[in-house]
Design a protein around this motif. Structure first.
Motif, PDB file in Angstrom:
ATOM      1  N   UNK A 175       0.833  -1.197   0.000  1.00  0.00           N
ATOM      2  CA  UNK A 175       0.000   0.000   0.000  1.00  0.00           C
ATOM      3  C   UNK A 175       0.875   1.257   0.000  1.00  0.00           C
ATOM      4  N   UNK A 176       1.958   1.239   0.791  1.00  0.00           N
ATOM      5  CA  UNK A 176       2.931   2.325   0.748  1.00  0.00           C
ATOM      6  C   UNK A 176       4.275   1.822   1.267  1.00  0.00           C
ATOM      7  N   UNK A 177       5.327   2.551   0.891  1.00  0.00           N
ATOM      8  CA  UNK A 177       6.676   2.281   1.364  1.00  0.00           C
ATOM      9  C   UNK A 177       7.313   3.609   1.755  1.00  0.00           C
ATOM     10  N   UNK A 178       8.374   3.525   2.556  1.00  0.00           N
ATOM     11  CA  UNK A 178       9.030   4.748   2.997  1.00  0.00           C
ATOM     12  C   UNK A 178      10.543   4.529   3.045  1.00  0.00           C
ATOM     13  N   UNK A 179      11.302   5.607   2.722  1.00  0.00           N
ATOM     14  CA  UNK A 179      12.759   5.565   2.777  1.00  0.00           C
ATOM     15  C   UNK A 179      13.303   6.843   3.398  1.00  0.00           C
ATOM     16  N   UNK A 180      14.546   6.760   3.877  1.00  0.00           N
ATOM     17  CA  UNK A 180      15.364   7.932   4.107  1.00  0.00           C
ATOM     18  C   UNK A 180      16.122   8.172   2.814  1.00  0.00           C
ATOM     19  N   UNK A 181      16.391   9.442   2.477  1.00  0.00           N
ATOM     20  CA  UNK A 181      17.179   9.776   1.298  1.00  0.00           C
ATOM     21  C   UNK A 181      18.074  10.960   1.646  1.00  0.00           C
ATOM     22  N   UNK A 182      19.368  10.804   1.388  1.00  0.00           N
ATOM     23  CA  UNK A 182      20.330  11.864   1.669  1.00  0.00           C
ATOM     24  C   UNK A 182      21.044  12.226   0.381  1.00  0.00           C
ATOM     25  N   UNK A 183      21.141  13.522   0.140  1.00  0.00           N
ATOM     26  CA  UNK A 183      21.816  14.028  -1.050  1.00  0.00           C
ATOM     27  C   UNK A 183      22.815  15.096  -0.620  1.00  0.00           C
ATOM     28  N   UNK A 184      24.042  14.976  -1.113  1.00  0.00           N
ATOM     29  CA  UNK A 184      25.073  15.966  -0.809  1.00  0.00           C
ATOM     30  C   UNK A 184      25.140  16.993  -1.928  1.00  0.00           C
ATOM     31  N   UNK A 185      25.591  18.224  -1.573  1.00  0.00           N
ATOM     32  CA  UNK A 185      25.813  19.207  -2.628  1.00  0.00           C
ATOM     33  C   UNK A 185      26.926  18.662  -3.520  1.00  0.00           C
TER      34      UNK A 185
END
Length: 177
Positions: free
Chosen positions: A48-58
């Motif tokens: 039905x749904x999923x979730x993540x952490x997401x990190x992006x560097x400059x």
């Protein structure tokens, strides 16, 4: 507490994502939904749904990609993040995630299904940490990366951002997904 990106990558157990940046799946709902209940055809049922952490560097970007599901982004920390969206009708939208409301940032944003989107960090020498919830749930079978050539043929009016956020050639790990 604004720690460096290595701190969050280590302590949250993040790993490299094919679109760029780092991620970790944090939740998959036990409930599933079938194609018959949806307006989109999937290859089998989806959570039905999923979730993540997401990190992006400059200095890095989340390259342009598309999902068959809506994706709701939540700002968690670091500097602000810009989400770049080419909607199904070809219009371009730039949304700033963050907590500085006076500067037009917002703490969450929904990327509509079938949109082509990516992201970039606004400040130099920093990072952004966000959460992303996808519904119906994310599956790499529904994840489509694009090359500059593919997107320029469809949206030449967005050349500047396409050259910044689309791969020249797809990385080996992303082919066939």
């Amino acid at each position: 507490m604004n720690r460096n990106p290595e701190y969050w990558i280590k302590h949250l157990g993040l790993e490299a994502h094919p679109e760029g940046g780092y991620y970790k799946s944090t939740y998959r709902s036990p409930e599933q939904i079938s194609d018959k209940e949806l307006s989109v055809t999937f290859n089998g049922p989806r959570h039905l749904y999923t979730s993540i952490y997401f990190l992006l560097e400059s200095g890095d970007v989340s390259h342009f990609h598309r999902l068959k599901s809506d994706e709701l982004w939540y700002y968690h920390g670091g500097s602000g993040l810009t989400v770049h969206v080419i909607h199904e009708d070809g219009t371009y939208e730039e949304v700033k995630l963050g907590m500085d409301l006076e500067k037009g940032e917002r703490p969450q944003f929904l990327v509509p299904k079938h949109s082509i989107f990516g992201s970039s960090v606004m400040e130099k020498d920093t990072f952004s940490l966000v959460g992303c919830m996808v519904s119906p749930g994310f599956d790499f079978q529904d994840f489509e990366l694009f090359t500059q050539k593919e997107l320029l043929a469809l949206y030449p009016q967005h050349k500047e951002i396409i050259l910044k956020l689309a791969y020249e050639e797809l990385p080996f790990a992303a082919e066939g997904k």
